[in-house]
Design a protein around this motif. Sequence first.
Motif, mmCIF file in Angstrom:
data_model
loop_
_atom_site.group_PDB
_atom_site.id
_atom_site.type_symbol
_atom_site.label_atom_id
_atom_site.label_comp_id
_atom_site.label_asym_id
_atom_site.label_seq_id
_atom_site.Cartn_x
_atom_site.Cartn_y
_atom_site.Cartn_z
ATOM 1 N N HIS A 25 31.390 35.046 39.239
ATOM 2 C CA HIS A 25 32.206 33.967 39.784
ATOM 3 C C HIS A 25 33.334 34.554 40.624
ATOM 4 O O HIS A 25 34.187 35.285 40.112
ATOM 5 N N HIS A 26 33.341 34.246 41.918
ATOM 6 C CA HIS A 26 34.388 34.715 42.816
ATOM 7 C C HIS A 26 35.551 33.739 42.801
ATOM 8 O O HIS A 26 35.374 32.544 43.064
ATOM 9 N N GLN A 55 25.098 33.215 47.322
ATOM 10 C CA GLN A 55 26.104 34.189 46.892
ATOM 11 C C GLN A 55 25.448 35.509 46.498
ATOM 12 O O GLN A 55 25.959 36.592 46.832
ATOM 13 N N ARG A 74 36.912 42.223 49.234
ATOM 14 C CA ARG A 74 37.384 40.891 49.618
ATOM 15 C C ARG A 74 38.556 40.456 48.742
ATOM 16 O O ARG A 74 39.538 39.878 49.224
ATOM 17 N N ASP A 75 38.452 40.733 47.441
ATOM 18 C CA ASP A 75 39.545 40.381 46.537
ATOM 19 C C ASP A 75 40.814 41.161 46.870
ATOM 20 O O ASP A 75 41.923 40.609 46.848
ATOM 21 N N ASP A 96 26.444 38.970 48.275
ATOM 22 C CA ASP A 96 26.995 40.079 47.484
ATOM 23 C C ASP A 96 26.127 41.324 47.613
ATOM 24 O O ASP A 96 26.644 42.451 47.743
ATOM 25 N N TYR A 107 29.069 44.351 37.398
ATOM 26 C CA TYR A 107 28.942 43.553 38.634
ATOM 27 C C TYR A 107 27.806 44.102 39.499
ATOM 28 O O TYR A 107 26.947 43.349 39.962
ATOM 29 N N THR A 160 37.165 38.719 40.768
ATOM 30 C CA THR A 160 35.799 38.301 40.473
ATOM 31 C C THR A 160 35.586 38.395 38.970
ATOM 32 O O THR A 160 35.905 39.415 38.352
ATOM 33 N N THR A 217 36.471 43.217 44.314
ATOM 34 C CA THR A 217 35.764 43.653 45.514
ATOM 35 C C THR A 217 36.775 43.880 46.636
ATOM 36 O O THR A 217 37.958 43.534 46.514
#
Length: 707
Positions: free
Chosen positions: A606-607, A551, A654-655, A555, A573, A612, A652
């Motif tokens: 933690h995703h 991870q 992705r989120d 990242d 982050y 996150t 992020t």
Amino acid sequence: MTTPARLSAPAVATPVPWPDDSVSVLRNRPVRLGTDPASLSRFGDDDWNIRPAHRDAHTTICNLNLRVFPEPLRRQFRAVLLAALDHPQPVEPGGRQRSAEYIGIGSMPVLARGLQLFAHWMHLQGVRQIADITDHDLDVYLQHITGTTTPLRQQANTLNSVRTLWLFRDVLPASCRLAAQFPWPGRTANELVGLRTSNGENKRPRIQDDTMEALLAWSLHMVEEIGPDIRDAWQEYTLLCRGEHSSQAIYVGTAGPRLRAYVDQCRRTCTPLPGIPGPDGPRINYGHVLRLIGLDGKGAFSPAQKRWLAGQGLPVAEHSTVGVITGQIQGRPWRDTPLAIGELSGLWRRLAGALFTVVCYLSGMRPGEVLSLRRGCCDTDEATGQLVMHGHRGKGYDRAPDTPDAAEPTRPWVVVGVVHEAIALLESLHDQPHLFPAQLRVGMFRPSATHARTCSSVNRDIADFAAWVNQTFRRADGSAPIPDDPAGNLNASRFRRTLARFIVRRPRGLIAAALQYGHVDTKVTLNYAGAPDTEWLQDVAVEKLELVLEQISDDAQRLAAGEHVSGPSADEYRRRVVGSADFPGRTVISPRSAERLLGSTDPQVHHGEGMTCVWRPETAACRAARLAQGLPEPAGPDERECRSTCTNLAFTDRDITRRKQDLHDLKATASDPLAPRPLRDRAAAQAERIASLVHRHEQHRNEGAPA
């Protein structure tokens, strides 16, 4: 280099008499419940059965064959082996072993093999008594063993056997005492033969996800749909064999009247005669006819009776079947015809393999611990309401079989409901004491009253089950339901490590691991795998370390490629990811070093689902919520208690992609005229909040400033 001085042997003054030939070789060892005392081996026997003294009912222990020892030395080495069974092994000079520890029954064949090689060497050298061996002889024997081509592990075991012979000298008759000094002091047997020991790393491969998920899914199909049909057919067949089936009540008298009544019954019900497939069509299965009329094992039909039955003009079925098919797979019966009696034995083994998979994988138990489970092991914890199984630990030098006057305490494993269902199905399959008996039929070899299936046999059952599923069923695209595992054959010893990987990596990465790991820390340690069992937790630590490193790398690469991050913890982050990505690495040689490295390397990022968490306990809203409810403080983020106002959050790209999908779904719900008003209002409020979050993320991206 100076050779270490020989350690002097203590003076032995107490004479030890020779054992009587009638002495039981297991007289000082507890034996399993159900063992017939009259069957125990005696000192004068040439073949010693030591299996009853082993804790594990699933383990195959070879007999000790005394015939392989040279005849002039056989009685002396008999005495040595009896002493090793009778007494705790004395501590070596230097004290490397535990005191008052008996040699394990499983290690006795290894000891006997090493002593056999020593005895044959003595015989070739013309040595007639163990007491005549000198220090020079031992040095010659060492050169002899290290000069052979046998594997180094066997060479080390052989040398350890000679040392064991020396250690028991005080409890042996005079001619059996090794009068020389302690053999080869100062170095271990591994060092003497040049064997390099491993670092303890668990190299057993995991089962790949696609294979394990499919194997478990089809095992659950066996529990819920297919297994009950196999069980019912097996029970019907068993009752027919015993003459206790309700359908046999109409048949009385000798074979002739019973046969005529059976033919009349077949005509009234339009039932064909049971058959056996043949090249020219099915033939009458006269043996099953005998079984159906209650005469199984009580004789056979005469040639005249067979001719009479064949001349009745009744149709003959392709097979001799029992039971009915009630289970369904995807809304259709799992097979079109009842089960043939010739299939029952194989189907029973496949069902056993599937049920073993459910119990072993979903409990985290070792294979041997599952195979040793006994009838009635299921229970419910009165204090917590948790479902548990009670069994015996699978490791430990001090384990001993249950005996009439002493029983080793059982330990609980916390399980889910389907495990109890699988065990209930196992208990309904037979009346043997073990859930996985050595054999269903009564037999002399490894009787089921005191033995369970072996690990190798249950591994064959699992492989056979997977092959049967792939031969019987197909996916919609025509592929096999259970794909092959690239690492090799399916093996029950791989289940625990596969489960550790699943807990860490499914379903949502480390945030799920934080939840699951809290479960592991408490229930696994205290109940699920037992307080003394830490190996499984070490597997979890290794899996978690691998995931953290993967991870971090992912990242860092995404940040370098321009991934945008917003939210109150966006800067933190970036700092943690960049700082952790610079970690140069370190060699991991054991699970314990993995735990230490994880503690110093984990950036606590933690995703989760569309967000996150950059974990800081002091500012975590989920932690504050749990403490306010009087719940224990969490070791990591609890997504169930996540608050949108928490300052630990970061988002992020992705989120945000995930949030956009959620936004689309919520807007559809908010505009659905058929949805209840409260549900539409709630969806609209959630959509507004997510839209604001997405807008802020995109706005800060366009401005090029951190959020």
